[in-house]
Design an enzyme around this catalytic site. Structure first.
Site: not given
Length: 424
Positions: A333, A384, A396
């Site tokens: 990420c 995240h 993402h």
């Protein structure tokens, strides 16, 4: 001796399957320098799977801890095969109850709703049977299902149940939780037909998107220049994408073809975002002339634009997830954020999610290109992140699906949401 026939319940089969999985596992002793990530990577499983196998609540390990891991050469898929083979052997000597349990492999376009409908059960029952805490599923995932899938028959559905006749085309507005599979099932059609009817090149759809759901796919535009609408070269302008827009609607509104619109904006797919500026030709059919092109400035500092950032991010859709990855061969990420911003013209240093969190400031009114952060996903705290693209959606690097677009309305991400932020 008279042979005794044993009647086994669905619960007995599940128990046997669990034993098969246990046989496919072994213990691993934690060594100095080990982390959940390195162990998971070594055995080709995800951190989430490793934590679930060992009922771990955090990512903290101590030397000599013992962890259950898949035995060498036995992946989740081979363990699932072992379960099915075990059940098959038991079925040869047992009378299986009507509520026997089988498995289903998730395919592209599936949702819990379509799978539940196919197996005559409910989403709640599917989630309980598989221990799911959200509606998120992924391609290739094995799900336990009750009973048998209905046989495909040649019987035609009654005209009373058809949402539209074959000679007219209706529209459907995509809602949260929808997929092409669910919509196709609702309108008695196929995913392939829906994609052809709407000119889609992938299975990605968005909340608020308008889809044609009945009738026949439009025939290709003739190549003759006399019947094809010409795109003016001297009267061009820009259009700001609104929620619910699609390339088809925008092209129709400005007397253009989808192909011409994509070529004019150098688009490689049909994905567009609310707030995005598109070059268009001619005068809007709504009566308002196109305005001169306007550069979209990114709300944060730097010489790049949000349009270029979203274009870069969009071009990376489908690239697989790789822990620590920061190149088109694979991303995690934070590596995705680093690469996308750098390619768009903003020079940011490579760091992790927490590092990017500390280098940005919180905002209350996000714009396309801003950052979105989540906490307590695979570990406690900020863990995240993604790029907000408007319309309550973000792009993402998903650990199970790679680079993908997701909705903030999704129950999982809604529960993990922390904040919107912007680079200093």
């Amino acid at each position: 001796m008279k042979k005794t026939v044993v009647s086994l319940t669905a619960a007995a089969f599940i128990s046997t399957g669990a034993a098969a999985v246990a046989d496919a596992s072994e213990l691993y002793k934690v060594k100095e320098g080990d982390t959940l990530f390195s162990i998971a990577n070594q055995y080709k499983i995800t951190v989430v799977q490793l934590m679930e196998m060992n009922d771990l609540q955090s990512d903290r390990l101590s030397i000599n801890d013992k962890l259950m891991i898949p035995a060498e050469g036995k992946t989740e898929e081979t363990a699932a095969v072992q379960i099915l083979e075990t059940n098959k052997q038991l079925k040869e000597t047992a009378v299986v109850s009507a509520a026997s349990v089988s498995s289903y492999t998730v395919k592209s376009g599936d949702s819990l709703g379509t799978i539940a409908s196919r197996y005559k059960t409910t989403v709640a029952s599917l989630k309980q049977l598989n221990g799911l805490k959200s509606d998120i599923i992924y391609v290739g995932q094995k799900l336990k299902v009750n009973g048998k899938a209905p046989a495909v028959t040649g019987a035609k559905p009654s005209t009373a149940n058809k949402p539209a006749t074959t000679t007219s085309t209706g529209t459907y507005t995509v809602k949260s939780g929808d997929s092409l599979g669910a919509i196709a099932s609702r309108y008695k059609t196929t995913v392939a037909s829906l994609k052809q009817l709407n000119g889609l090149t992938s299975d990605v759809i968005y909340v608020g998107q308008k889809l044609k759901v009945s009738g026949q796919a439009p025939t290709p535009q003739p190549t003759s220049t006399s019947s094809r609408p010409a795109a003016p070269t001297t009267n061009s302008g820009t259009y700001t994408v609104k929620s619910g827009d699609s390339l088809s609607l925008i092209a129709s509104r400005h007397g253009m073809t989808i192909a011409a619109l994509k070529q004019m904006n150098s688009l490689k797919s049909d994905i567009i975002f609310a707030g995005q500026k598109l070059k268009v030709a001619g005068v809007s059919k709504e009566g308002s002339p196109s305005v001169n092109p306007v550069k979209v400035s990114n709300p944060s500092s730097g010489s790049y634009s949000s349009a270029s950032l979203l274009s870069v991010a969009n071009s990376l859709l489908g690239i697989p997830y790789v822990w620590g990855g920061s190149s088109p061969s694979g991303f995690d990420c934070s590596g995705f954020i680093y690469y996308a911003y750098k390619q768009a013209g903003k020079n940011v240093s490579r760091t992790n999610t927490e590092g990017f969190y500390n280098r940005s400031y919180e905002i209350s009114s996000p714009k396309a290109g801003d950052l979105v952060f989540f906490s307590n996903t695979y570990k406690e705290g900020i863990s995240h992140m993604g790029i907000y693209i408007g319309g309550n959606q973000f792009i993402h690097a998903s650990s199970s699906q790679g680079i993908v677009v997701s909705s903030l309305s999704n129950s999982y991400f809604a529960s993990k949401f922390d904040s919107f932020k912007r680079f200093y």
